[in-house]
Design an enzyme around this catalytic site. Structure first.
Site, PDB file in Angstrom:
ATOM      1  N   ASP A  85      25.236  30.333  77.530  1.00 33.30           N
ATOM      2  CA  ASP A  85      26.023  29.188  78.007  1.00 33.30           C
ATOM      3  C   ASP A  85      25.232  28.303  78.973  1.00 33.30           C
ATOM      4  OD1 ASP A  85      28.908  29.156  76.961  1.00 33.30           O
ATOM      5  OD2 ASP A  85      28.473  31.265  77.303  1.00 33.30           O
ATOM      6  N   GLU A 115      31.137  24.518  78.347  1.00 31.05           N
ATOM      7  CA  GLU A 115      30.060  25.503  78.555  1.00 31.05           C
ATOM      8  C   GLU A 115      29.928  25.839  80.042  1.00 31.05           C
ATOM      9  OE1 GLU A 115      29.517  26.706  75.885  1.00 31.05           O
ATOM     10  OE2 GLU A 115      29.006  25.295  74.295  1.00 31.05           O
ATOM     11  N   HIS A 118      32.489  28.241  80.877  1.00 29.03           N
ATOM     12  CA  HIS A 118      32.112  29.597  80.457  1.00 29.03           C
ATOM     13  C   HIS A 118      31.192  30.234  81.504  1.00 29.03           C
ATOM     14  CE1 HIS A 118      32.871  28.303  75.989  1.00 29.03           C
ATOM     15  NE2 HIS A 118      33.961  28.302  76.736  1.00 29.03           N
ATOM     16  N   TYR A 122      31.916  33.782  83.644  1.00 28.44           N
ATOM     17  CA  TYR A 122      31.071  34.986  83.801  1.00 28.44           C
ATOM     18  C   TYR A 122      30.941  35.327  85.279  1.00 28.44           C
ATOM     19  CZ  TYR A 122      29.643  33.935  78.979  1.00 28.44           C
ATOM     20  OH  TYR A 122      29.639  33.673  77.644  1.00 28.44           O
ATOM     21  N   GLU A 179      25.944  28.787  68.558  1.00 31.85           N
ATOM     22  CA  GLU A 179      27.408  28.935  68.532  1.00 31.85           C
ATOM     23  C   GLU A 179      27.854  29.965  67.491  1.00 31.85           C
ATOM     24  OE1 GLU A 179      29.238  27.571  70.705  1.00 31.85           O
ATOM     25  OE2 GLU A 179      28.056  25.893  71.477  1.00 31.85           O
ATOM     26  N   GLU A 211      33.904  28.659  71.314  1.00 32.23           N
ATOM     27  CA  GLU A 211      32.660  28.628  70.538  1.00 32.23           C
ATOM     28  C   GLU A 211      32.938  28.529  69.041  1.00 32.23           C
ATOM     29  OE1 GLU A 211      30.713  28.138  72.709  1.00 32.23           O
ATOM     30  OE2 GLU A 211      30.518  29.670  74.258  1.00 32.23           O
ATOM     31  N   HIS A 215      33.292  24.474  68.893  1.00 35.43           N
ATOM     32  CA  HIS A 215      31.873  24.112  69.035  1.00 35.43           C
ATOM     33  C   HIS A 215      31.121  24.298  67.721  1.00 35.43           C
ATOM     34  CE1 HIS A 215      32.217  25.132  73.631  1.00 35.43           C
ATOM     35  NE2 HIS A 215      33.110  24.261  73.219  1.00 35.43           N
TER      36      HIS A 215
HETATM   37 FE   LIG Z   1      30.076  28.564  75.680  1.00 36.80          FE
HETATM   38 FE   LIG Z   2      29.636  26.587  72.876  1.00 36.50          FE
END
Ligand SMILES: [Fe+2]
Ligand SMILES: [Fe+2]
Length: 336
Positions: A85, A115, A118, A122, A179, A211, A215
């Site tokens: 990401d 992204e 994301h 995490y 992706e 994703e 994406h």
């Molecule tokens: Fe992502």
């Molecule tokens: Fe993505």
């Protein structure tokens, strides 16, 4: 004299291609040259989520109860996914600058935001698990992880100068691989741990929907459209096949390393190979190319990933309000 911010002499908004030409500089969602860009944009918006919606209160306790091998799989999976990401955000900024069509660019802008979301997720999850810096720094100690990241980064960088439609097409291929391939065993591994780490599982559910539901279709459409709008020689299509073969090798190399060194119940080398081959064939079909890998029946890991893509399966209250929006906008992303 106009420039890229405003060019009254630019092309008619309905004529703006993905590569080449010049835009007048307007983002007009009511005049889309393609249909898929606005559909994907709306679907991305409908799927908006925030890391704080996932319950991570028990993540540390749950993580501590995993076996030693499961802990390693957990950490090495998130170490790699978080790299994907981070890299994708930076790549998207570069890829976006190669494009002319402003609605495609607008959709890429929203993807960049996702992204970053994301990356934030995490950090939230690993902070809750109590091993954030350790996981983000694992590439310093683990050579297989470092090698996968380096190989992905090298493929991203290879054609990103975008000096021609052909190079832009191959850059798009690198993103189809990201992706559609590089995340997938990682998703499968976390779903295999599943109920033992519900925080991680639920975070991955949200990420995988972004994703795979938006994406990947976005880049599949970008790939097909660049191919349609430009004369792309067969040698360049051959390079696309080489790039996905390389992606399969990258994914299987790291996947095999993990399950050989940290074997856990439910995973085998044969299973991950069949899974990655099936995914690669599916991605080739999505971009209008022929499948070239040995095809087998849908695997257990594929079914696990697919099951979690289903929005109606989500239990969180937050999402109940959004399910109908999602269902309405998840139609036909392929037509253009
Ligand atoms: Fe992502
Ligand atoms: Fe993505």
């Amino acid at each position: 004299m106009g420039n890229k911010y405003f060019n009254p002499e630019g092309m008619d908004i309905l004529d703006e291609p993905i590569y080449g030409g010049s835009s007048t500089g307007f983002v007009d969602f009511n005049r889309s040259r393609y249909k898929w860009d606005v559909k994907i944009y709306d679907l991305m918006n409908a799927n908006t989520w925030f890391p704080s919606e996932v319950n991570t209160a028990n993540e540390k306790k749950n993580f501590e109860m995993l076996s030693d091998n499961e802990k390693e799989i957990y950490k090495l999976t998130f170490a790699q996914l978080s790299f994907n990401d981070s890299a994708q955000e930076e790549y998207l900024a570069d890829f976006r600058s190669l494009a002319t069509n402003r609605l495609v660019k607008a959709t890429l802008t929203l993807q960049m935001m996702q992204e970053v979301n994301h990356s934030k997720s995490y950090a939230v999850l690993l902070d809750a698990a109590g091993n954030s810096s350790e996981v983000f720094d694992l590439y310093k100690k683990d050579n297989a992880l470092r090698r996968k990241n380096e190989r992905i980064a090298e493929q991203f960088a290879r054609y990103i100068t975008g000096n021609s439609a052909q190079e832009m097409l191959l850059s798009a291929m690198a993103s189809v691989n990201l992706e559609g391939i590089y995340f997938l065993l990682g998703f499968g591994y976390i779903y295999t741990l599943g109920d033992k780490v519900p925080g991680a599982r639920d975070m991955i559910k949200f990420i995988s929907r972004d994703e795979l539901n938006t994406h990947l279709p976005l880049f599949a459409n970008i790939f097909k459209t660049i191919q349609k709008e430009n004369k792309i020689p067969a040698s360049v299509i051959d390079k696309s096949y080489e790039m996905i073969s390389e992606a399969v090798d990258i994914e299987l190399e790291y996947g095999s390393y993990l399950i050989e060194n940290y074997p856990i119940m439910g995973l085998s080398k044969d299973l991950i190979q069949r899974t990655v081959y099936n995914y690669a064939n599916d991605r080739l079909r999505k971009i209008g190319l022929e499948p070239i890998f040995e095809e087998s029946e849908k695997t257990y890991l594929q079914k696990l990933v697919e099951k979690h893509l289903n929005m109606n399966e989500v239990k969180q209250n937050f999402f109940e309000a959004n399910v109908s929006t999602y269902a309405k906008s998840s139609i036909d992303l392929d037509d253009f």
